[in-house]
Write a protein that holds these residues in place. Structure first.
Motif, PDB file in Angstrom:
ATOM      1  N   HIS A   1      64.530 117.235   6.341  1.00 60.61           N
ATOM      2  CA  HIS A   1      63.323 117.776   5.721  1.00 60.61           C
ATOM      3  C   HIS A   1      62.849 119.000   6.503  1.00 60.61           C
ATOM      4  CE1 HIS A   1      62.796 114.595   2.874  1.00 60.61           C
ATOM      5  NE2 HIS A   1      62.863 113.671   3.815  1.00 60.61           N
TER       6      HIS A   1
ATOM      7  N   ILE B   1      53.881 112.559   8.290  1.00 63.03           N
ATOM      8  CA  ILE B   1      52.515 112.371   7.799  1.00 63.03           C
ATOM      9  C   ILE B   1      51.541 112.323   8.981  1.00 63.03           C
ATOM     10  CG2 ILE B   1      50.968 110.682   6.664  1.00 63.03           C
ATOM     11  CD1 ILE B   1      52.630 112.255   4.646  1.00 63.03           C
TER      12      ILE B   1
ATOM     13  N   PHE C   1      53.277 112.306  -0.297  1.00 63.70           N
ATOM     14  CA  PHE C   1      52.676 113.622  -0.543  1.00 63.70           C
ATOM     15  C   PHE C   1      51.503 113.473  -1.509  1.00 63.70           C
ATOM     16  CE2 PHE C   1      56.667 114.990   1.101  1.00 63.70           C
ATOM     17  CZ  PHE C   1      56.473 116.261   1.591  1.00 63.70           C
TER      18      PHE C   1
HETATM   19  S1  SF4 Z   1      60.038 111.887   2.312  1.00 60.62           S
HETATM   20 FE1  SF4 Z   1      58.888 112.854   3.970  1.00 60.62          FE
HETATM   21  S2  SF4 Z   1      56.766 112.261   3.661  1.00 60.62           S
HETATM   22 FE2  SF4 Z   1      58.037 110.862   2.443  1.00 60.62          FE
HETATM   23  S3  SF4 Z   1      58.368 109.082   3.771  1.00 60.62           S
HETATM   24 FE3  SF4 Z   1      60.092 110.488   4.063  1.00 60.62          FE
HETATM   25  S4  SF4 Z   1      59.552 111.761   5.797  1.00 60.62           S
HETATM   26 FE4  SF4 Z   1      57.664 110.771   5.067  1.00 60.62          FE
END
Ligand code: SF4
Length: 332
Positions: free
Chosen positions: A193, A57, A92
């Motif tokens: 990710h 983020i 998101f």
């Molecule tokens: S899923 Fe992605 S955006 Fe959500 S907390 Fe984890 S790393 Fe951050």
């Protein structure tokens, strides 16, 4: 007068950029992608977000800032859900608000929602609401949408055929990866990710390093959707985060594949879904597999030297384990 829409090179860019670019191009709208992540982009993101935010983020905020004075709009869809009865991480969902509340002198944000949670919902809703900003002709929007869906399908097929998302999103990077050829005697699955493992700065060039150490690299994104979903069904309860379901399903699949010699799970520090995913993968590895597993957690303080040492040690262990297996199979 031509309009330029900025697209941050972050978060779901690695999955959807070909689709977004095609859609805007069919409406006669130029797109500009933020520059590749640098220390400067990361620093800007860190200064403009709260400490509790996860690294991706912070990086994404830095990418928005990189675009601010170069574009007329910034495309920042509010991603709620990308699959039926599943959600994406809540960060998101709140990302456009984080951006609005922390960055000054923003161009208009296009933060229309992507929400496919309910039966009958469609991505078309997003594209129609965005397209209306640029044309009043619904037929033109529909054609742009259809072309964008074809681009998305091609992108998915490309990934399933073995290319990595950044190789299809960015032709310059593709050329660089093509130069990276040599003898590769092991295969490593990197599970993480997309915005962590494909961002060269954030991942400290992990994929390229592994290739340089003689590894074929495979990722979760090279598996068709039905495969990782089928594998994820081995869990007693379905995960409701789409991205993590993909990661867990892919890890289970690669643990079973004889051609895969080791698995690396990459997690973001401070990410709730990742800590759960890491635990599930680790338990599965202990119970069902002898393959080496490396858990790497990254944040803005992760040092390159530490990462390199761990990768090198992991590669040594993978080769050593493979040799042991070979000896055992030959003599016993
Ligand atoms: S899923 Fe992605 S955006 Fe959500 S907390 Fe984890 S790393 Fe951050």
């Amino acid at each position: 007068m031509s309009v330029t829409v900025g697209i941050p090179r972050a978060l779901l860019y690695y999955y959807y950029y070909p689709q977004w670019k095609t859609f805007f191009a069919h409406l006669g709208v130029k797109t500009l992608v933020s520059r590749e992540t640098t220390r400067g982009i990361l620093e800007k993101g860190i200064k403009s977000t709260v400490d509790e935010a996860c690294l991706p983020i912070k990086v994404a905020v830095g990418h928005v800032m990189d675009l601010c004075d170069r574009v007329d709009y910034i495309f920042l869809p509010r991603v709620v859900s990308t699959a039926r009865r599943e959600y994406i991480c809540p960060k998101f969902l709140g990302f456009p608000d984080i951006v609005r509340n922390n960055i000054e002198h923003l161009p208009p944000l296009m933060d229309n929602s992507i929400d496919l949670y309910r039966k009958g919902s469609s991505l078309y809703n997003l594209f129609y609401s965005v397209g209306k900003e640029f044309t009043h002709n619904p037929v033109r929007i529909m054609r742009a949408y259809q072309a964008s869906m074809a681009a998305l399908n091609n992108h998915c097929r490309d990934m399933e055929s073995g290319r990595l998302p950044f190789e299809t999103c960015d032709s310059n990077r593709h050329n660089r990866q093509d130069q990276d050829v040599g003898v590769r005697d092991v295969t490593i699955a990197v599970i993480g990710h997309p915005y962590n493992i494909y961002d060269h700065y954030i991942s400290m060039n992990m994929l390229k390093r592994l290739r340089d150490y003689g590894a074929n690299v495979v990722t979760a994104d090279q598996l068709p959707e039905h495969v990782f979903r089928r594998e994820a069904e081995k869990l007693p309860k379905q995960l409701f985060w789409t991205l993590n379901q993909r990661m867990v399903g892919a890890a289970f699949y690669y643990f079973d594949r004889p051609e895969v010699d080791g698995i690396i799970h990459v997690a973001s520090f401070g990410c709730g879904p990742d800590s759960m995913t890491g635990e599930l993968i680790e338990r599965f590895a202990r119970r069902e597999s002898r393959k080496p597993l490396l858990n790497l957690t990254i944040d803005e303080h992760t040092g390159e030297a530490g990462m390199v040492t761990r990768l090198e040690a992991f590669m040594d262990m993978v080769r050593w384990r493979r040799q042991l297996d070979y000896v055992a199979a030959t003599y016993y």
